[in-house]
Design a protein around this motif. Structure first.
Motif, mmCIF file in Angstrom:
data_model
loop_
_atom_site.group_PDB
_atom_site.id
_atom_site.type_symbol
_atom_site.label_atom_id
_atom_site.label_comp_id
_atom_site.label_asym_id
_atom_site.label_seq_id
_atom_site.Cartn_x
_atom_site.Cartn_y
_atom_site.Cartn_z
ATOM 1 N N GLY A 58 4.478 60.709 23.547
ATOM 2 C CA GLY A 58 5.881 61.026 23.279
ATOM 3 C C GLY A 58 6.826 60.693 24.407
ATOM 4 O O GLY A 58 7.945 61.227 24.472
ATOM 5 N N THR A 59 6.429 59.771 25.283
ATOM 6 C CA THR A 59 7.277 59.389 26.416
ATOM 7 C C THR A 59 8.652 58.894 25.977
ATOM 8 O O THR A 59 9.670 59.164 26.637
ATOM 9 C CB THR A 59 6.580 58.284 27.238
ATOM 10 N N ASN A 60 8.689 58.186 24.858
ATOM 11 C CA ASN A 60 9.951 57.584 24.413
ATOM 12 C C ASN A 60 10.921 58.565 23.769
ATOM 13 O O ASN A 60 12.069 58.212 23.496
ATOM 14 C CB ASN A 60 9.678 56.448 23.432
ATOM 15 N N MET A 61 10.499 59.791 23.515
ATOM 16 C CA MET A 61 11.392 60.746 22.860
ATOM 17 C C MET A 61 12.648 60.990 23.696
ATOM 18 O O MET A 61 13.770 61.039 23.166
ATOM 19 C CB MET A 61 10.667 62.058 22.598
ATOM 20 N N ALA A 62 12.483 61.129 24.990
ATOM 21 C CA ALA A 62 13.633 61.335 25.880
ATOM 22 C C ALA A 62 14.536 60.109 25.898
ATOM 23 O O ALA A 62 15.771 60.228 26.018
ATOM 24 C CB ALA A 62 13.150 61.653 27.292
ATOM 25 N N GLU A 63 13.932 58.922 25.777
ATOM 26 C CA GLU A 63 14.722 57.687 25.782
ATOM 27 C C GLU A 63 15.553 57.570 24.502
ATOM 28 O O GLU A 63 16.716 57.163 24.530
ATOM 29 C CB GLU A 63 13.792 56.486 25.924
ATOM 30 N N ILE A 64 14.955 57.926 23.373
ATOM 31 C CA ILE A 64 15.680 57.906 22.102
ATOM 32 C C ILE A 64 16.850 58.873 22.149
ATOM 33 O O ILE A 64 17.955 58.579 21.672
ATOM 34 C CB ILE A 64 14.735 58.255 20.938
ATOM 35 N N ALA A 65 16.638 60.033 22.749
ATOM 36 C CA ALA A 65 17.690 61.054 22.827
ATOM 37 C C ALA A 65 18.925 60.552 23.567
ATOM 38 O O ALA A 65 20.043 61.015 23.296
ATOM 39 C CB ALA A 65 17.140 62.306 23.496
ATOM 40 N N LYS A 66 18.748 59.606 24.467
ATOM 41 C CA LYS A 66 19.879 59.075 25.234
ATOM 42 C C LYS A 66 20.894 58.354 24.354
ATOM 43 O O LYS A 66 22.050 58.172 24.747
ATOM 44 C CB LYS A 66 19.376 58.133 26.328
ATOM 45 N N THR A 67 20.480 57.930 23.166
ATOM 46 C CA THR A 67 21.401 57.247 22.251
ATOM 47 C C THR A 67 22.335 58.230 21.548
ATOM 48 O O THR A 67 23.335 57.825 20.962
ATOM 49 C CB THR A 67 20.635 56.482 21.153
ATOM 50 N N ASP A 285 11.850 45.174 16.766
ATOM 51 C CA ASP A 285 11.902 46.137 17.857
ATOM 52 C C ASP A 285 13.327 46.253 18.386
ATOM 53 O O ASP A 285 13.984 45.243 18.670
ATOM 54 C CB ASP A 285 10.988 45.705 19.006
ATOM 55 N N MET A 286 13.774 47.476 18.569
ATOM 56 C CA MET A 286 15.096 47.711 19.131
ATOM 57 C C MET A 286 15.077 47.628 20.652
ATOM 58 O O MET A 286 16.094 47.339 21.279
ATOM 59 C CB MET A 286 15.606 49.085 18.692
ATOM 60 N N THR A 287 13.918 47.918 21.244
ATOM 61 C CA THR A 287 13.772 47.884 22.697
ATOM 62 C C THR A 287 12.634 46.942 23.078
ATOM 63 O O THR A 287 11.757 46.645 22.273
ATOM 64 C CB THR A 287 13.454 49.278 23.264
ATOM 65 N N LYS A 288 12.637 46.532 24.326
ATOM 66 C CA LYS A 288 11.566 45.674 24.836
ATOM 67 C C LYS A 288 10.333 46.478 25.238
ATOM 68 O O LYS A 288 9.200 46.022 25.076
ATOM 69 C CB LYS A 288 12.068 44.890 26.056
ATOM 70 N N ASP A 289 10.571 47.689 25.768
ATOM 71 C CA ASP A 289 9.454 48.472 26.297
ATOM 72 C C ASP A 289 9.536 49.961 25.961
ATOM 73 O O ASP A 289 8.834 50.770 26.551
ATOM 74 C CB ASP A 289 9.367 48.298 27.817
ATOM 75 N N GLY A 290 10.402 50.306 25.012
ATOM 76 C CA GLY A 290 10.544 51.701 24.622
ATOM 77 C C GLY A 290 11.557 52.481 25.443
ATOM 78 O O GLY A 290 11.842 53.637 25.131
ATOM 79 N N MET A 291 12.095 51.838 26.462
ATOM 80 C CA MET A 291 13.063 52.501 27.327
ATOM 81 C C MET A 291 14.501 52.227 26.878
ATOM 82 O O MET A 291 14.823 51.126 26.412
ATOM 83 C CB MET A 291 12.890 52.042 28.784
ATOM 84 N N PHE A 292 15.363 53.217 27.055
ATOM 85 C CA PHE A 292 16.764 53.101 26.663
ATOM 86 C C PHE A 292 17.426 51.860 27.278
ATOM 87 O O PHE A 292 18.165 51.137 26.610
ATOM 88 C CB PHE A 292 17.508 54.371 27.098
ATOM 89 N N LYS A 293 17.122 51.605 28.533
ATOM 90 C CA LYS A 293 17.781 50.502 29.236
ATOM 91 C C LYS A 293 17.382 49.131 28.697
ATOM 92 O O LYS A 293 18.045 48.130 28.989
ATOM 93 C CB LYS A 293 17.487 50.574 30.735
ATOM 94 N N SER A 294 16.306 49.073 27.911
ATOM 95 C CA SER A 294 15.866 47.778 27.388
ATOM 96 C C SER A 294 16.337 47.526 25.957
ATOM 97 O O SER A 294 15.903 46.566 25.321
ATOM 98 C CB SER A 294 14.335 47.658 27.461
ATOM 99 N N LEU A 295 17.229 48.369 25.420
ATOM 100 C CA LEU A 295 17.845 48.082 24.122
ATOM 101 C C LEU A 295 18.499 46.711 24.166
ATOM 102 O O LEU A 295 19.172 46.350 25.142
ATOM 103 C CB LEU A 295 18.902 49.140 23.790
#
Length: 324
Positions: A58-67, A285-295
């Motif tokens: 669930g590492t990406n959950m925090a990244e998704i929340a940033k949107t 894929d919306m991101t390159k690596d699951g991180m917000f900054k890679s959208l």
């Protein structure tokens, strides 16, 4: 039946009926709208994430929340995931103020009695019912991903889903249930033909129909027409999956029209998908690596930059803030 047994039976029946006559434990529907407890209207804005294959932690959950997303559709399978793992992801999602929608991807595009037997058995297993009740204040249950091919009759659709919903309710599951269209999620006609009958079969009257318009025909009018009459159906409609490309990166899906029309009509949507992990088309894929900054590309557009994006249209219900 003796007098004592009759009284026990009547008492049990009264308790059963009272349970379904009580206030819903979490989110609920009225007409074609979704509401949080307290009466605040809820319009989904979020993403799908294939946690079961790419991010069980669930590492990406925090990244998704940033949107600013208010919903995450948690892709799961019976085969590859555990109940304990799903339980943790549900709680993690709610902890960021986002509504968790759980679904099973095992039977995509399949349709027979065994499909429903297996999925219902999973959802109604004692350990899964315990998890659902634990999170029922905010949980949405998407019964199965894109169940059904192009041959399903609407009578069969109504019959099988009505039984499945009743079976879940009989097991004590009271959360909002999401039902995908047939034709691998792409059918809108059954929304107009069958959704209200399934709603009427539900003791809780708490059903949503989910359309996945994987329509690579570059036809904006088709999308407009599909969504334009939703206000006349007494069941909420959401767009549960969409991207600019179909299988094999086939171009032509009017994702821009989807988010525009949904905004105009108060319809929720969930983009497919946060990524990475789309082997059939990495461009989904919306991101390159699951991180917000890679959208990037269309993913950045629907998440952040479009006037109809998650960032600019999503609203976290006040109700969900208590779980953060």
């Amino acid at each position: 039946m003796g007098k004592k047994n009759v009284m026990v039976f009547v008492l049990a029946l009264v308790m059963f009926c009272s349970a379904f006559g009580a206030e819903p434990p979490g989110f609920y529907v009225e007409g074609n709208k979704i509401f949080a407890p307290g009466g605040e209207e809820f319009i989904m804005r979020g993403v799908n994430k294939m946690f079961v294959w790419t991010d069980k932690a669930g590492t990406n959950m925090a990244e998704i929340a940033k949107t600013g997303a208010n919903t995450v559709r948690i892709v799961w399978t019976i085969k590859d995931g555990t109940v304990e793992g799903l339980d943790r992801l549900i709680g993690l999602c709610a902890g960021f103020g986002m509504v968790p929608m759980i679904e099973l991807h095992d039977k995509t595009c399949k349709w027979d009695d065994d499909v429903f037997t297996e999925l219902t058995a999973y959802w109604t297993s004692p350990e899964m019912v315990e998890v659902i009740k634990k999170h029922e204040k905010y949980l949405f249950l998407n019964y199965g991903n894109e169940i059904g091919d192009w041959k399903v009759a609407h009578e069969d659709f109504i019959g099988k889903y009505s039984k499945a919903v009743k079976d879940l309710r009989a097991a004590g599951i009271r959360v909002l249930i999401v039902i995908d269209g047939v034709k691998c999620g792409q059918d809108i006609d059954f929304y107009y033909i069958a959704a209200e009958e399934i709603m009427n079969a539900d003791p809780e009257k708490n059903i949503i129909y989910s359309l996945h318009p994987w329509w690579p025909d570059n036809d904006a009018e088709r999308i407009e027409d599909a969504l334009s009459h939703a206000e006349y159906v007494k069941v909420p409609l959401i767009v549960g999956e969409f991207a600019p490309y179909g299988v094999g990166c086939k171009k032509g899906i009017r994702y821009d029209t989807i988010i525009k029309e949904c905004q105009a009509r108060g319809i929720g949507w969930l983009a497919w998908s946060w990524g990475p992990g789309n082997r059939d088309c990495a461009d989904m894929d919306m991101t390159k690596d699951g991180m917000f900054k890679s959208l990037y590309g269309w993913g950045k557009e629907v998440a952040l930059t479009s006037r109809y994006s998650i960032k600019k249209t999503s609203k976290i219900p006040g109700y969900m803030k208590q779980f953060i």
